[in-house]
Design a protein around this motif. Sequence first.
Motif, short mmCIF file in Angstrom:
data_model
loop_
_atom_site.label_atom_id
_atom_site.label_comp_id
_atom_site.label_asym_id
_atom_site.label_seq_id
_atom_site.Cartn_x
_atom_site.Cartn_y
_atom_site.Cartn_z
N SER A 16 10.81 -5.16 3.72
CA SER A 16 9.83 -4.18 4.14
C SER A 16 8.94 -3.79 2.96
O SER A 16 7.72 -3.84 3.04
CB SER A 16 10.56 -2.95 4.69
N ARG B 4 5.13 -4.88 2.63
CA ARG B 4 4.20 -3.79 2.84
C ARG B 4 3.30 -3.57 1.64
O ARG B 4 2.16 -3.13 1.80
CB ARG B 4 4.97 -2.49 3.14
N MET C 296 -0.54 -3.35 1.99
CA MET C 296 -1.20 -2.08 1.67
C MET C 296 -2.47 -2.32 0.85
O MET C 296 -3.54 -1.76 1.15
CB MET C 296 -0.20 -1.23 0.87
N THR C 297 -2.34 -3.19 -0.16
CA THR C 297 -3.51 -3.52 -0.99
C THR C 297 -4.60 -4.13 -0.11
O THR C 297 -5.78 -3.76 -0.20
CB THR C 297 -3.11 -4.51 -2.10
N ALA D 92 -4.99 -3.84 3.15
CA ALA D 92 -5.55 -2.88 4.10
C ALA D 92 -6.55 -1.96 3.42
O ALA D 92 -7.65 -1.69 3.95
CB ALA D 92 -4.43 -2.06 4.74
N ALA D 93 -6.19 -1.48 2.20
CA ALA D 93 -7.09 -0.57 1.50
C ALA D 93 -8.38 -1.29 1.11
O ALA D 93 -9.48 -0.73 1.23
CB ALA D 93 -6.40 0.01 0.27
N SER D 94 -8.25 -2.55 0.67
CA SER D 94 -9.44 -3.28 0.23
C SER D 94 -10.35 -3.61 1.40
O SER D 94 -11.57 -3.44 1.33
CB SER D 94 -9.02 -4.56 -0.48
N ASP E 3 2.78 0.69 -7.91
CA ASP E 3 2.20 -0.64 -7.76
C ASP E 3 0.71 -0.59 -8.14
O ASP E 3 -0.09 0.06 -7.47
CB ASP E 3 2.38 -1.10 -6.31
N ILE F 221 -2.00 -1.66 -5.49
CA ILE F 221 -2.17 -0.67 -4.41
C ILE F 221 -2.95 0.53 -4.96
O ILE F 221 -3.88 1.04 -4.32
CB ILE F 221 -0.81 -0.19 -3.86
N ALA G 234 -6.57 -0.33 -5.17
CA ALA G 234 -7.22 -0.43 -3.86
C ALA G 234 -7.40 0.95 -3.24
O ALA G 234 -8.46 1.25 -2.67
CB ALA G 234 -6.40 -1.33 -2.94
N VAL G 235 -6.38 1.79 -3.38
CA VAL G 235 -6.48 3.14 -2.81
C VAL G 235 -7.54 3.94 -3.55
O VAL G 235 -8.34 4.66 -2.94
CB VAL G 235 -5.11 3.85 -2.85
N MET H 245 8.92 5.81 -3.31
CA MET H 245 9.68 4.89 -4.16
C MET H 245 9.00 4.76 -5.51
O MET H 245 8.05 3.99 -5.66
CB MET H 245 9.75 3.52 -3.50
N ALA I 199 7.51 3.67 2.62
CA ALA I 199 7.44 2.27 3.01
C ALA I 199 8.09 2.09 4.38
O ALA I 199 7.92 1.10 5.04
CB ALA I 199 8.14 1.41 1.98
N ARG I 200 8.86 3.10 4.78
CA ARG I 200 9.56 3.01 6.07
C ARG I 200 9.35 4.31 6.81
O ARG I 200 9.22 5.37 6.20
CB ARG I 200 11.05 2.79 5.84
N ASP I 201 9.35 4.23 8.15
CA ASP I 201 9.21 5.48 8.88
C ASP I 201 10.57 5.94 9.41
O ASP I 201 10.67 6.58 10.43
CB ASP I 201 8.18 5.35 10.01
N ASP I 202 11.61 5.59 8.66
CA ASP I 202 12.94 6.08 9.03
C ASP I 202 12.95 7.59 9.01
O ASP I 202 12.31 8.21 8.17
CB ASP I 202 13.98 5.62 8.00
N THR J 37 2.73 6.03 6.57
CA THR J 37 3.60 4.89 6.39
C THR J 37 2.78 3.69 5.94
O THR J 37 1.74 3.39 6.52
CB THR J 37 4.30 4.55 7.71
N LYS J 38 3.25 3.02 4.90
CA LYS J 38 2.55 1.82 4.42
C LYS J 38 2.73 0.69 5.41
O LYS J 38 3.84 0.56 5.94
CB LYS J 38 3.17 1.36 3.09
N PRO J 39 1.78 -0.18 5.65
CA PRO J 39 0.41 -0.08 5.14
C PRO J 39 -0.44 0.79 6.06
O PRO J 39 -0.32 0.67 7.28
CB PRO J 39 -0.05 -1.52 5.18
N PHE J 40 -1.26 1.63 5.50
CA PHE J 40 -2.13 2.45 6.33
C PHE J 40 -3.58 2.08 6.03
O PHE J 40 -3.90 1.56 4.95
CB PHE J 40 -1.89 3.94 6.09
N ALA J 41 -4.44 2.34 6.99
CA ALA J 41 -5.85 2.03 6.79
C ALA J 41 -6.48 3.18 5.99
O ALA J 41 -6.09 4.33 6.17
CB ALA J 41 -6.54 1.90 8.14
N PRO J 42 -7.43 2.88 5.10
CA PRO J 42 -8.08 3.92 4.31
C PRO J 42 -8.69 5.00 5.20
O PRO J 42 -8.69 6.19 4.84
CB PRO J 42 -9.17 3.19 3.54
#
Lengths: 491, 230
Positions: free
Chosen positions: A266, A270, A274-275, A277-279, B14, B17, B20-21, B58, B84-87, B104-109
């Motif tokens: 996961s 992910r 994630m990278t 999706a953001a890009s 990371d 990430i 990009a964010v 994390m 990273a998880r929606d537990d 929750t990753k991955p999410f849209a900007p």
Amino acid sequence: MRELPHLGLRARITLIYTLGALLIASTVAYSGFALVRRELLADTEASAEAQMWRNAASIRRSLGNQSDEAIELALIPLEDRPETDESTLDIQSLLNELLKPNNALELLVLRDQARSSSALQIRNIPDELEELVLSGEGGKIRFRQSGQPRYASGVFIAQLDAQYYEVVNLQPLQETLDRLRNILIGVAIVASGAGAALGYSSSRRALQPVAEVSSAAQAIAAGDFGTRLDNTVDPDLAPLTSSFNEMVGALEARIERDERFASDVSHELRSPLMTLAASIGVLEHRRDELSTPAQQAVDLLGKDLRRFTRLVEDLLEISRMDAGAVEADLSPVFLAEFLRFAVQQTDAPDVPVRFLPEDEELVILADKRRMAQVIKNLVSNATKYGGGATSVSFLRNSIDTVHIYVDDNGPGIAPEDRARVFERFARAGADAGRRDIAKGVGLGLSLVSEHLRLQGGKIWVTDRENGRPGARFVIEMSLFDPEELDEEFAE
Amino acid sequence: MCGVGTRILTVEDDERIRQAVKLALEDEGWDVDEADTGEVALDRFRENTSDVVLIDIMLPGMDGFEVCRSIRRSSDVPIIMVTARDDTHDVVAGLEAGADDYLTKPFAPKELSARIRALLRRSRNPEGASMERILVGDLEISPDEGLVLKGGEELHLTKTEFKLLVELASQPGKVFSREVLLERVWGYDYFGDGRLVDVHVRRLRTKVEPDPASPRYVVTSRGLGYKLQP
């Protein structure tokens, strides 16, 4: 031949103990009784016979040296004798004075006249005994008279040419023996009962480890992998306990490894997603600044990134479900309102939601996120394979269940494939005129059925009503009873 | 407009990430501070007051929950947890640690900026007509001043807790479903996560209730929602 119903281990152990106790108790009781009976009878008869001999001897002593006349006179009752007679010898008195323990009755036959201190008469004496006595030997016999057991013995007194008999009534002895027998039967029954109780309790104790293993196994099956059996010093049970605990430990380790794997995968998947999706988001935001081919490329990228993301999420969801580590987050949901919102999130937001006006307020207990995914997957499935969804509807099925229908316009699903479409990456041979699921339907429907299972629901597929073409997916959910609200959500 | 001058702190180990964010958030016109560990994040937060903090759960070393709790001790800044998880476990633990919302990753900007905007709106004074002061038991709620007094003493509520209390107090005795509260407080649509409401209600209770175990003010109503007991 009909087979006996199969008894459980515990019932069998109890039965064996009961039968064993019954056998031992009845054997002891019976042999004890027989022994006591024989001894008592023998004692009574021996003492009765000895007494008879003593009495016969006493009669012989009293009459043996008397003259015939004196004996004749003695036979006459005292009150019938002439007053002049001064002889005091009297048979009746003689008989009255004899010692007679055991309430024995005596009979003396002298000069063809029978005399007794009781009502005993010669016809009361069995012929067999009379013959034995007349033949000159002593005799004894056991017989029944007036339904009662008796013992008679007799002797021929040669010197007097007389027969002497004594009869003992064995009825009191018989009654004592009957009482003893009843007591022993009672004891045997009590002993069998005690055997049964002992069998029950010892089988319970003997089977206690089995019960413990069974409840531990149930707890483990329910997902409590921390369950272990208590260690024991019992050499018979220790191997079971330790191998069971080892097995559970190995299972737990393995499940943890699988779960960790799912969570590692996961994270690993992910992060790059994630990278991406953001890009892509930035690119989509600035779409207007791009040339037409670049715009098309960004659109393609965006679409397939979302598809890929969904696939990864489905895979992770299903692997988490396999690990058994998920629970539905159930809450009461107004079904009509929910379906209207849920359909808006699907590939076909314009599909109508139909229901009877009186069902507007129906409430089900559901995990909204999972249920929305169920509807989304079913509508998307209908769009991809079923010629488009025609409607989502629901109808109260019984007092406490509701059916939700997702109908499509496709060729339907062959009856033999109907169960298999819910398998992962299901594939089946195409049937003429039916939907070809050979292309595979991916994870969507298997996820649907797992999501529903977690919420206590069911799903199956049928033909549409009234012979219309297409497939109908039927979801069965329990209606929510408002009475349960307080219990479910008490804080 | 809440764009200009808005500072967002993103805590993410990371690098790609994070970049990009940052790109996506800067594209929205916001200033972005970055931190790759919890310790760095706390330093950055002390140096430069942020308007919104985005924390990945994390993290190497000090984890996201701990960073969240540390910030919460001194500030009511809006916090979004990234999991990273929606537990249930991670989400609820993040909210318990003091986060206002989660993604929750991955999410849209687009999703992220919508959440940030909702939080920023909550931070400003309530929009629309000014509201009367509300008195409930020994609670005194002043929506316009962003103040809650309990027996005359000021309570320290986060913006989200405050907004939640004001929504419930707008109509004392009325039952608000989780969906309605999600929409009004968090700006979610129908499919928002009801756990957001539940955890925040729980936290609100620890601050306003005399006995949080048997609530007197914020009561659960027949499982369908919450209400403020007048």
